[in-house]
Design a protein around this motif. Sequence first.
Motif, PDB file in Angstrom:
ATOM      1  N   ALA A  28       0.825  -1.207   0.000  1.00 50.88           N
ATOM      2  CA  ALA A  28       0.000   0.000   0.000  1.00 50.88           C
ATOM      3  C   ALA A  28       0.860   1.258   0.000  1.00 50.88           C
ATOM      4  O   ALA A  28       0.532   2.233  -0.673  1.00 50.88           O
ATOM      5  N   ILE A  29       1.952   1.239   0.728  1.00 50.63           N
ATOM      6  CA  ILE A  29       2.854   2.390   0.751  1.00 50.63           C
ATOM      7  C   ILE A  29       3.471   2.592  -0.635  1.00 50.63           C
ATOM      8  O   ILE A  29       3.562   3.724  -1.127  1.00 50.63           O
ATOM      9  N   THR A  31       2.221   1.617  -3.555  1.00 53.80           N
ATOM     10  CA  THR A  31       1.212   2.087  -4.507  1.00 53.80           C
ATOM     11  C   THR A  31       0.829   3.540  -4.233  1.00 53.80           C
ATOM     12  O   THR A  31       0.522   4.282  -5.159  1.00 53.80           O
ATOM     13  N   ARG A  32       0.864   3.954  -2.988  1.00 58.50           N
ATOM     14  CA  ARG A  32       0.573   5.352  -2.647  1.00 58.50           C
ATOM     15  C   ARG A  32       1.628   6.274  -3.259  1.00 58.50           C
ATOM     16  O   ARG A  32       1.309   7.346  -3.761  1.00 58.50           O
ATOM     17  N   GLN A  33       2.887   5.837  -3.220  1.00 60.64           N
ATOM     18  CA  GLN A  33       3.951   6.639  -3.817  1.00 60.64           C
ATOM     19  C   GLN A  33       3.809   6.696  -5.330  1.00 60.64           C
ATOM     20  O   GLN A  33       4.260   7.655  -5.961  1.00 60.64           O
ATOM     21  N   GLY A  35       0.962   6.916  -6.760  1.00 56.48           N
ATOM     22  CA  GLY A  35      -0.226   7.714  -7.032  1.00 56.48           C
ATOM     23  C   GLY A  35      -1.529   6.930  -6.991  1.00 56.48           C
ATOM     24  O   GLY A  35      -2.573   7.448  -7.355  1.00 56.48           O
ATOM     25  N   LEU A  36      -1.478   5.695  -6.548  1.00 55.41           N
ATOM     26  CA  LEU A  36      -2.680   4.865  -6.438  1.00 55.41           C
ATOM     27  C   LEU A  36      -2.990   4.608  -4.972  1.00 55.41           C
ATOM     28  O   LEU A  36      -2.185   4.876  -4.100  1.00 55.41           O
ATOM     29  N   SER A  37      -4.161   4.055  -4.731  1.00 61.35           N
ATOM     30  CA  SER A  37      -4.513   3.724  -3.356  1.00 61.35           C
ATOM     31  C   SER A  37      -5.289   2.416  -3.319  1.00 61.35           C
ATOM     32  O   SER A  37      -6.032   2.092  -4.245  1.00 61.35           O
ATOM     33  N   LEU A  38      -5.094   1.650  -2.261  1.00 57.90           N
ATOM     34  CA  LEU A  38      -5.811   0.390  -2.080  1.00 57.90           C
ATOM     35  C   LEU A  38      -7.052   0.637  -1.230  1.00 57.90           C
ATOM     36  O   LEU A  38      -6.976   1.314  -0.202  1.00 57.90           O
ATOM     37  N   PRO A  39      -8.204   0.091  -1.602  1.00 58.18           N
ATOM     38  CA  PRO A  39      -9.447   0.351  -0.858  1.00 58.18           C
ATOM     39  C   PRO A  39      -9.665  -0.598   0.326  1.00 58.18           C
ATOM     40  O   PRO A  39     -10.785  -0.980   0.623  1.00 58.18           O
ATOM     41  N   HIS A  41      -9.442   0.063   3.433  1.00 60.12           N
ATOM     42  CA  HIS A  41     -10.174   0.740   4.503  1.00 60.12           C
ATOM     43  C   HIS A  41     -11.687   0.612   4.311  1.00 60.12           C
ATOM     44  O   HIS A  41     -12.425   0.503   5.282  1.00 60.12           O
TER      45      HIS A  41
END
Length: 57
Positions: A28-29, A31-33, A35-39, A41
């Motif tokens: 997740a970290i 992919t965040r870098q 520019g994406l995000s995992l759902p 949450h």
Amino acid sequence: MISRVYRATLFALYQLCIVIGIVAMPFAIATRQAGLSLPIHRLLSNVEQAYETAHAQ
């Protein structure tokens, strides 16, 4: 009896989602870098809400 099994299943699913979230943290970290995000949450909040609703009954 079925409600007890249902609550236990929801609790196990909730715990499994937490473990998946912890294990997926490095991914997740990364992919965040990118520019994406995992759902994850959203999944966790839906299962938590279902468990709390079942537990209140």
